[in-house]
Write an enzyme that holds these catalytic residues in place. Structure first.
Site, short mmCIF file in Angstrom:
data_model
loop_
_atom_site.label_atom_id
_atom_site.label_comp_id
_atom_site.label_asym_id
_atom_site.label_seq_id
_atom_site.Cartn_x
_atom_site.Cartn_y
_atom_site.Cartn_z
N GLY A 145 26.26 20.08 12.76
CA GLY A 145 26.59 19.45 11.49
C GLY A 145 26.23 17.97 11.47
N ASP B 34 15.58 25.23 18.40
CA ASP B 34 16.66 24.83 17.50
C ASP B 34 16.97 25.99 16.55
OD1 ASP B 34 18.63 23.40 16.21
OD2 ASP B 34 17.25 22.36 14.89
N HIS C 139 25.57 19.28 19.67
CA HIS C 139 24.44 18.71 18.95
C HIS C 139 24.71 17.21 18.79
CE1 HIS C 139 23.40 22.81 18.00
NE2 HIS C 139 22.39 22.44 17.24
N GLU D 185 20.54 13.43 17.01
CA GLU D 185 19.46 13.83 16.11
C GLU D 185 19.29 12.83 14.96
OE1 GLU D 185 17.90 18.01 14.06
OE2 GLU D 185 20.03 17.74 14.49
#
Length: 204
Positions: A45, A152, A72, A75
């Site tokens: 998210g 991914d 995650h 990014e």
């Protein structure tokens, strides 16, 4: 029934933007109805607005349930999300590309024995990087910093692992021998039992 001899494990993914109670309820549910295929939890998210420190309590809640953690992070260009995630106990980082040009951060990854999951085509598609050079893969290989190539996703980015490997090899980011090396090494970072890890190494 497994008729092909292929093992599949699952990571259950919580979302950064969901309320703490919602993610904790998810962890409660999978802990209560634990299946042997569930090997850990993840958080995905938007990082902007929901940095790692904002979900710290939920991360600790999941860890206290005994789950392995991947995260995650990095990014969106937020280096601190990667570092904080590792400090909180993540043993794998999805993407992590925000730190790939920062030698100090990469050494922190190495010192903590954390695996980075590199997703070249996805990172270009989402503009997390402007080109493959930003992944800094030759440096990661030179410094023996643990990483793996990942898709991914397969549908949104319209890719496969073979396409990712081909892209990197054709652009002289890696050699075929190095692809084999990182895959063999990545077994040690998979959320497996010691026996499963041993058997997987024997098959490679």
């Amino acid at each position: 029934v497994n008729t092909l001899g292929i093992g599949v494990n699952l990571l259950v993914c919580a979302m950064r933007q969901h309320h703490t109670e919602q993610n904790q309820a998810l962890f409660d549910f999978i802990h209560q109805h634990h299946h042997e295929a569930i090997c850990g939890i993840d958080f995905a998210g938007p990082e902007v607005g929901f940095p790692t420190e904002a979900i710290e309590d939920t991360i600790k809640y999941g860890l206290d349930k005994g789950f392995n953690l991947t995260l995650h992070a990095g990014e969106c260009g937020c280096m601190h999300n990667v570092i904080e995630g590792i400090k909180l106990g993540s043993k794998r980082i999805g993407h992590g590309v925000a730190i790939n040009q920062d030698k100090q951060s990469l050494q922190f990854v190495k010192e903590n024995d954390v695996l980075l999951e590199m997703c070249p085509k996805s990172n270009i598609q989402t503009k997390a990087i402007t080109g493959l050079e930003a992944l800094n893969l030759p440096y990661l290989l030179e410094q023996d910093i643990p990483f793996l190539i990942n898709t991914d996703n397969r549908t949104v980015t319209q890719t496969s692992l073979n396409e990712e490997y081909t892209l990197l090899i054709e652009n002289e980011m890696m050699t075929l021998e190095q692809v084999k090396y990182i895959n063999e090494r990545a077994v040690d970072y998979a959320f497996l039992s010691d026996e499963e890890r041993k058997q997987l190494h024997l098959k490679m």
